[in-house]
Design an enzyme around this catalytic site. Sequence first.
Site, mmCIF file in Angstrom:
data_model
loop_
_atom_site.group_PDB
_atom_site.id
_atom_site.type_symbol
_atom_site.label_atom_id
_atom_site.label_comp_id
_atom_site.label_asym_id
_atom_site.label_seq_id
_atom_site.Cartn_x
_atom_site.Cartn_y
_atom_site.Cartn_z
ATOM 1 N N CYS A 73 0.890 -1.261 0.006
ATOM 2 C CA CYS A 73 0.091 0.037 0.062
ATOM 3 C C CYS A 73 0.914 1.178 0.136
ATOM 4 O O CYS A 73 1.509 1.528 0.831
ATOM 5 C CB CYS A 73 -0.930 -0.003 1.269
ATOM 6 S SG CYS A 73 -1.899 1.555 1.238
ATOM 7 N N HIS A 150 -2.383 -5.168 -10.450
ATOM 8 C CA HIS A 150 -3.043 -3.855 -10.940
ATOM 9 C C HIS A 150 -3.446 -4.177 -12.311
ATOM 10 O O HIS A 150 -2.525 -4.557 -13.137
ATOM 11 C CB HIS A 150 -2.307 -2.784 -10.799
ATOM 12 C CG HIS A 150 -2.285 -2.020 -9.385
ATOM 13 N ND1 HIS A 150 -3.247 -1.373 -8.802
ATOM 14 C CD2 HIS A 150 -1.452 -2.133 -8.323
ATOM 15 C CE1 HIS A 150 -2.976 -0.958 -7.739
ATOM 16 N NE2 HIS A 150 -2.078 -1.588 -7.402
ATOM 17 N N GLU A 198 -10.291 -0.464 -5.529
ATOM 18 C CA GLU A 198 -9.173 -1.184 -4.930
ATOM 19 C C GLU A 198 -9.823 -2.410 -4.465
ATOM 20 O O GLU A 198 -10.803 -2.493 -3.669
ATOM 21 C CB GLU A 198 -8.816 -0.195 -3.502
ATOM 22 C CG GLU A 198 -7.592 -0.658 -3.084
ATOM 23 C CD GLU A 198 -6.945 0.273 -2.226
ATOM 24 O OE1 GLU A 198 -5.990 -0.110 -1.490
ATOM 25 O OE2 GLU A 198 -7.469 1.252 -2.320
ATOM 26 N N CYS A 207 -5.009 5.802 -4.384
ATOM 27 C CA CYS A 207 -4.312 4.526 -4.387
ATOM 28 C C CYS A 207 -2.818 4.693 -4.702
ATOM 29 O O CYS A 207 -2.538 4.985 -6.125
ATOM 30 C CB CYS A 207 -5.001 3.590 -5.078
ATOM 31 S SG CYS A 207 -4.367 1.855 -5.178
ATOM 32 N N GLY A 210 -1.707 1.971 -6.930
ATOM 33 C CA GLY A 210 -2.447 2.321 -8.184
ATOM 34 C C GLY A 210 -1.837 3.492 -9.014
ATOM 35 O O GLY A 210 -1.609 3.221 -10.584
#
Length: 267
Positions: A73, A150, A198, A207, A210
């Site tokens: 994260c 992703h 997410e 994110c 992301g």
Amino acid sequence: MKRRFHKMHGLGNDFVIFDARETPLALDAARARAIADRRTGIGCDQLILIEPSAIADMKMRIFNADGGEVEACGNASRCVALLAGGGARIETSGGVIGAAALGDGATIDMGEPRFGWDEIPLAYAMDSSAMPVGWEELRDPAAVNVGNPHIIFFVEDADAVDLERLGPLIEHDPLFPQRVNVNVASVEDGALRLRVWERGVGLTRACGTGACATAVAAIRRQLVRGPVEVHLPGGTLSIDWEPGSRIRMTGPATHVFTGEIELEALA
């Protein structure tokens, strides 16, 4: 027994952070869900547990709001860096990352992106840079693993995509054995406008992984050049990457408050 916690956010992506380096804290999916509940718990997108590490300065474990533990994260990494108050090497399930606090934010060395179909992972072999798949108007995506998986769609107008409906369909598609984070992005004057569904959370204001994955995919397709600004609903991140190098993410982190909670009361 009461446990101290920090409430923090990175561009509106919010976290409850427990420092368990001196006093261990047992967490499972049910307890993580209870803490993350915005009506009966503290409320957050992700729950972060800081533990001792044998290979880095600390270990960061990440639980999504649905209780599932995930690998990485980016926004939480900046928050942990801010708590550390300087440079730190942070062990995650997705690998060891480097963090450096910078005033009210941090720069994170997110490591090298992975592009192999089995590294993302996908259910079967295909070119991850231009995947021959689609879901309604979302077609020909790229896939990148930046510690977690992703998929990225480049569209004319990211805000026009019904991501709240399409996001869960793509997240749970059998093509993604570990599920996937879904990104839709538009190129605007050399920058990227990004929205993210997410995995295990839903639509989020920001994110970090992301933003990294989308910037990498855009640079690979020669849509933008690094460093590139990535504009999310919660604010802007700067992502720097060149092919063959490591990703560097820079952005803000905010400490909201410190509190205590009786965890047994949530059981």
